[in-house]
Design a protein around this motif. Sequence first.
Motif, PDB file in Angstrom:
ATOM      1  N   VAL A 269       0.817  -1.214   0.000  1.00 58.60           N
ATOM      2  CA  VAL A 269       0.000   0.000   0.000  1.00 58.60           C
ATOM      3  C   VAL A 269       0.849   1.263   0.000  1.00 58.60           C
ATOM      4  O   VAL A 269       0.507   2.251  -0.656  1.00 58.60           O
ATOM      5  CB  VAL A 269      -0.953  -0.002   1.210  1.00 58.60           C
ATOM      6  N   ASN A 270       1.951   1.251   0.758  1.00 60.27           N
ATOM      7  CA  ASN A 270       2.706   2.490   0.961  1.00 60.27           C
ATOM      8  C   ASN A 270       3.138   3.197  -0.325  1.00 60.27           C
ATOM      9  O   ASN A 270       3.025   4.429  -0.407  1.00 60.27           O
ATOM     10  CB  ASN A 270       3.922   2.224   1.850  1.00 60.27           C
ATOM     11  N   PRO A 271       3.661   2.501  -1.331  1.00 60.72           N
ATOM     12  CA  PRO A 271       4.066   3.234  -2.535  1.00 60.72           C
ATOM     13  C   PRO A 271       2.931   4.041  -3.159  1.00 60.72           C
ATOM     14  O   PRO A 271       3.120   5.194  -3.563  1.00 60.72           O
ATOM     15  CB  PRO A 271       4.556   2.119  -3.477  1.00 60.72           C
ATOM     16  N   THR A 272       1.745   3.452  -3.218  1.00 58.02           N
ATOM     17  CA  THR A 272       0.605   4.166  -3.781  1.00 58.02           C
ATOM     18  C   THR A 272       0.139   5.279  -2.850  1.00 58.02           C
ATOM     19  O   THR A 272      -0.122   6.410  -3.286  1.00 58.02           O
ATOM     20  CB  THR A 272      -0.565   3.191  -4.041  1.00 58.02           C
ATOM     21  N   ALA A 273       0.045   4.968  -1.556  1.00 59.80           N
ATOM     22  CA  ALA A 273      -0.421   5.963  -0.588  1.00 59.80           C
ATOM     23  C   ALA A 273       0.535   7.140  -0.493  1.00 59.80           C
ATOM     24  O   ALA A 273       0.114   8.303  -0.457  1.00 59.80           O
ATOM     25  CB  ALA A 273      -0.605   5.317   0.780  1.00 59.80           C
ATOM     26  N   ASN A 274       1.823   6.843  -0.454  1.00 58.95           N
ATOM     27  CA  ASN A 274       2.810   7.930  -0.350  1.00 58.95           C
ATOM     28  C   ASN A 274       2.767   8.841  -1.569  1.00 58.95           C
ATOM     29  O   ASN A 274       2.950  10.059  -1.459  1.00 58.95           O
ATOM     30  CB  ASN A 274       4.214   7.349  -0.175  1.00 58.95           C
ATOM     31  N   LYS A 275       2.533   8.259  -2.725  1.00 57.04           N
ATOM     32  CA  LYS A 275       2.441   9.074  -3.945  1.00 57.04           C
ATOM     33  C   LYS A 275       1.225   9.993  -3.880  1.00 57.04           C
ATOM     34  O   LYS A 275       1.289  11.164  -4.266  1.00 57.04           O
ATOM     35  CB  LYS A 275       2.366   8.161  -5.170  1.00 57.04           C
ATOM     36  N   LEU A 276       0.113   9.459  -3.373  1.00 56.21           N
ATOM     37  CA  LEU A 276      -1.099  10.271  -3.259  1.00 56.21           C
ATOM     38  C   LEU A 276      -0.940  11.382  -2.233  1.00 56.21           C
ATOM     39  O   LEU A 276      -1.610  12.413  -2.309  1.00 56.21           O
ATOM     40  CB  LEU A 276      -2.286   9.380  -2.877  1.00 56.21           C
ATOM     41  N   VAL A 309      -3.701  10.801   3.366  1.00 57.28           N
ATOM     42  CA  VAL A 309      -4.284   9.654   2.675  1.00 57.28           C
ATOM     43  C   VAL A 309      -4.812   8.704   3.743  1.00 57.28           C
ATOM     44  O   VAL A 309      -4.067   8.279   4.639  1.00 57.28           O
ATOM     45  CB  VAL A 309      -3.243   8.937   1.795  1.00 57.28           C
ATOM     46  N   THR A 310      -6.087   8.397   3.655  1.00 56.26           N
ATOM     47  CA  THR A 310      -6.718   7.560   4.677  1.00 56.26           C
ATOM     48  C   THR A 310      -6.837   6.123   4.194  1.00 56.26           C
ATOM     49  O   THR A 310      -7.456   5.852   3.164  1.00 56.26           O
ATOM     50  CB  THR A 310      -8.121   8.097   5.025  1.00 56.26           C
ATOM     51  N   LEU A 311      -6.221   5.229   4.946  1.00 49.54           N
ATOM     52  CA  LEU A 311      -6.391   3.808   4.682  1.00 49.54           C
ATOM     53  C   LEU A 311      -7.622   3.315   5.430  1.00 49.54           C
ATOM     54  O   LEU A 311      -8.010   3.860   6.467  1.00 49.54           O
ATOM     55  CB  LEU A 311      -5.164   3.020   5.140  1.00 49.54           C
ATOM     56  N   THR A 312      -8.227   2.260   4.913  1.00 46.66           N
ATOM     57  CA  THR A 312      -9.375   1.670   5.606  1.00 46.66           C
ATOM     58  C   THR A 312      -8.921   0.845   6.807  1.00 46.66           C
ATOM     59  O   THR A 312      -9.748   0.397   7.607  1.00 46.66           O
ATOM     60  CB  THR A 312     -10.173   0.773   4.652  1.00 46.66           C
ATOM     61  N   LEU A 313      -7.629   0.651   6.933  1.00 44.40           N
ATOM     62  CA  LEU A 313      -7.056  -0.133   8.030  1.00 44.40           C
ATOM     63  C   LEU A 313      -7.497   0.426   9.383  1.00 44.40           C
ATOM     64  O   LEU A 313      -7.512   1.638   9.594  1.00 44.40           O
ATOM     65  CB  LEU A 313      -5.539  -0.092   7.921  1.00 44.40           C
ATOM     66  N   ASP A 314      -7.837  -0.463  10.301  1.00 44.99           N
ATOM     67  CA  ASP A 314      -8.174  -0.082  11.669  1.00 44.99           C
ATOM     68  C   ASP A 314      -7.033  -0.565  12.562  1.00 44.99           C
ATOM     69  O   ASP A 314      -6.826  -1.777  12.708  1.00 44.99           O
ATOM     70  CB  ASP A 314      -9.501  -0.727  12.088  1.00 44.99           C
ATOM     71  N   SER A 340     -20.214  -4.027   5.594  1.00 49.19           N
ATOM     72  CA  SER A 340     -21.087  -2.959   5.111  1.00 49.19           C
ATOM     73  C   SER A 340     -20.455  -2.130   4.012  1.00 49.19           C
ATOM     74  O   SER A 340     -21.159  -1.509   3.203  1.00 49.19           O
ATOM     75  CB  SER A 340     -21.486  -2.040   6.273  1.00 49.19           C
ATOM     76  N   THR A 341     -19.125  -2.101   3.958  1.00 49.02           N
ATOM     77  CA  THR A 341     -18.431  -1.233   2.993  1.00 49.02           C
ATOM     78  C   THR A 341     -17.409  -1.960   2.130  1.00 49.02           C
ATOM     79  O   THR A 341     -17.017  -1.452   1.077  1.00 49.02           O
ATOM     80  CB  THR A 341     -17.680  -0.108   3.732  1.00 49.02           C
ATOM     81  N   GLY A 342     -16.945  -3.122   2.560  1.00 50.95           N
ATOM     82  CA  GLY A 342     -15.856  -3.802   1.865  1.00 50.95           C
ATOM     83  C   GLY A 342     -14.486  -3.279   2.268  1.00 50.95           C
ATOM     84  O   GLY A 342     -13.469  -3.719   1.731  1.00 50.95           O
ATOM     85  N   GLU A 343     -14.444  -2.331   3.199  1.00 52.17           N
ATOM     86  CA  GLU A 343     -13.164  -1.774   3.613  1.00 52.17           C
ATOM     87  C   GLU A 343     -12.355  -2.819   4.374  1.00 52.17           C
ATOM     88  O   GLU A 343     -12.863  -3.489   5.273  1.00 52.17           O
ATOM     89  CB  GLU A 343     -13.379  -0.535   4.477  1.00 52.17           C
ATOM     90  N   ILE A 344     -11.103  -2.944   3.989  1.00 55.76           N
ATOM     91  CA  ILE A 344     -10.217  -3.926   4.614  1.00 55.76           C
ATOM     92  C   ILE A 344      -9.737  -3.346   5.940  1.00 55.76           C
ATOM     93  O   ILE A 344      -9.119  -2.286   5.987  1.00 55.76           O
ATOM     94  CB  ILE A 344      -9.035  -4.248   3.683  1.00 55.76           C
ATOM     95  N   LEU A 345     -10.019  -4.060   7.027  1.00 52.42           N
ATOM     96  CA  LEU A 345      -9.712  -3.583   8.370  1.00 52.42           C
ATOM     97  C   LEU A 345      -8.352  -4.057   8.857  1.00 52.42           C
ATOM     98  O   LEU A 345      -7.675  -3.354   9.619  1.00 52.42           O
ATOM     99  CB  LEU A 345     -10.786  -4.052   9.354  1.00 52.42           C
ATOM    100  N   ILE A 509      -8.817  -0.478   0.146  1.00 56.98           N
ATOM    101  CA  ILE A 509      -7.832  -0.255   1.196  1.00 56.98           C
ATOM    102  C   ILE A 509      -7.485   1.224   1.321  1.00 56.98           C
ATOM    103  O   ILE A 509      -7.073   1.681   2.388  1.00 56.98           O
ATOM    104  CB  ILE A 509      -6.555  -1.102   0.964  1.00 56.98           C
ATOM    105  N   ILE A 510      -7.645   2.015   0.251  1.00 58.70           N
ATOM    106  CA  ILE A 510      -7.380   3.457   0.305  1.00 58.70           C
ATOM    107  C   ILE A 510      -8.688   4.186   0.033  1.00 58.70           C
ATOM    108  O   ILE A 510      -9.285   4.033  -1.041  1.00 58.70           O
ATOM    109  CB  ILE A 510      -6.325   3.883  -0.738  1.00 58.70           C
ATOM    110  N   ARG A 511      -9.140   4.942   1.014  1.00 61.51           N
ATOM    111  CA  ARG A 511     -10.384   5.677   0.829  1.00 61.51           C
ATOM    112  C   ARG A 511     -10.230   6.716  -0.277  1.00 61.51           C
ATOM    113  O   ARG A 511      -9.195   7.350  -0.404  1.00 61.51           O
ATOM    114  CB  ARG A 511     -10.800   6.355   2.133  1.00 61.51           C
TER     115      ARG A 511
END
Length: 610
Positions: A269-276, A309-314, A340-345, A509-511
Amino acid sequence: MFLQGRRGRWALLVACLMAVTACTSVSPTPDAGAAPDAVVAKFVAAWQGLQPGPIAALTSDPGSASEEVGSVFKNLAPTTLAVHTGRPTVTDANTATAAADFTWSLPNGITWKYTANWIFTRTSTGDPWKAQWAATLINPHLGEAQTVVLRTTSATNGAVVDRDNQQILAPITVYSVVALPDKITDLAGTATALAGILGKLDPTVTADSVVAGVKASTPTTGYTVTNLREDDYRTVSAQLDRLHGLSFPSTTRNLPPTKDFAKMLLAQVNPTANKLALGVPGWEIDSIDATGAELDTLAAQAAQPGKNVTLTLDTKVQLAAEKAISLYQDPTVLVAIAPSTGEILAVAQNQPANVLGPIALSGEYPPGSTFKVVTATAAFDSALVTPTTQLECPGAFTIDSRQIHNYHSFDLGTVSVTTAFARSCNTTFAKLATLMPADALTRAASEYGIGRDFVIPGLNTLTGKIPNADSITQKAENGFGQGVDLVTPFSEALMAATVADGRMPMPTIIRGTRTTIDQPVVQRSAAAQSGMRLLMRAVVTDGTASTLQDAGTVYAKTGTADFINAKGVDQAHAWTVGYRGDVAFAVFILAGNSSVKTTKIADFFLKYLP
């Protein structure tokens, strides 16, 4: 003679008038001689070629032009330069002007645009046109002996945060334990001591690794034995201080809450999230004089801070999952999804699983009895059974010479579909599968996302393969997850989430990003939606997952999938899938041999949740 004389006189008069006209002609018009169009075109091409020499050669002062244009090119380091002009305007016989639109493409995506006015002259009609040199040929705001410089200002990047806006990667002080070869007097003794002090914190530190590392290092760089977070370093710093030949430089790094926190997940996730999260650097182009003193700002853009950048991770769910799977040394994973959302926790793997790669997301394994969810769904979809339909659950069932057994060959006689599912009757669901079309399980599995291809920004996943059965024996084996069926922990968690919500949620995984799927989502039948919830609840209240009875209102399915390992030994993968509230989960132990283990992990996980 008279007529001839008149013609002669008229001819003489015409000749004289022509001579007078020639002698009294007006001064040349502005377009007399060759127009400057060709020279202007060459000048444009020279600029776009980014070479000072050809540009200077077309000016009235090649020496000055070459020096000043070269300075600008050096300071701006353009990647491309586009120059556009209209047709030059000829103001008199030897003077013309052209408006030149400059578009500079500079490093870091910077674009600088403006218009300069060019003047072209020539000494006389037959002479070549030249660009009248002045710094304003480069930019209208430049003066003599001036150049430009590009200055950039860094932008603050956004943070990567979890669903509760907690920063996942936070600044943490890290200490390096560095062995200095020219300062160590007893290498063997120091290596043994370091292994004893650091081995519990970093199992890769051994006496042999230290000796080899120090011998291969240089006095300048030394050998980095390990890197420790500040909390870990403080627990051993007193012991390390007693050893000679070590140094402990520190640095600040952005790190997750624990060393292996969501390791396999964040690696993707980090490469994509960091770019965003990247901010946009600011910049300005200034004019400066020969001493480097700033004169004026010709263009500027303020830095734009990056957005979080908000991840769906809890984080709480992830830590609970990691704590639960730490119970076992076999490769163990746990995936949690919000139905309810498909968000990966959470995507948790223990160290033995990490060695194998991101198996929680893309490891394909036979599902065992958890696949009875799919078989029951296919039977509900086709109206073959209801939860109360009475079916046989014999200890063994033979189909085309293939004998299928229940666990320890238990025999329940005739029971409801709900009881057969709760007690995990292999024979019941094997026979049920033989009564359906060859593609029935394939179609039912696709309702849960199994065998589908998702494109999830920031994540690579697989969901398994459920081919159509090519024989009645394969139908039977597939019916209880022991044929050619393959799933992944990710797709098993998605299956549980689909039962919980009634429809297959789209995993993310990325909101703010959009997940796509290779085929439209199939609408599940009402019978399957209600029936599967009833069956999975019975697994907890009256079946193989009774351990979960005191963990709240839990719905589950357990399973083991037999296989023969590389050494020819019979083993089994262990599974427990289910959901409670808005948390669906799949627990998997590679070669775990018993779903009692995975159910115990699920129990701890649910109880660890806040």
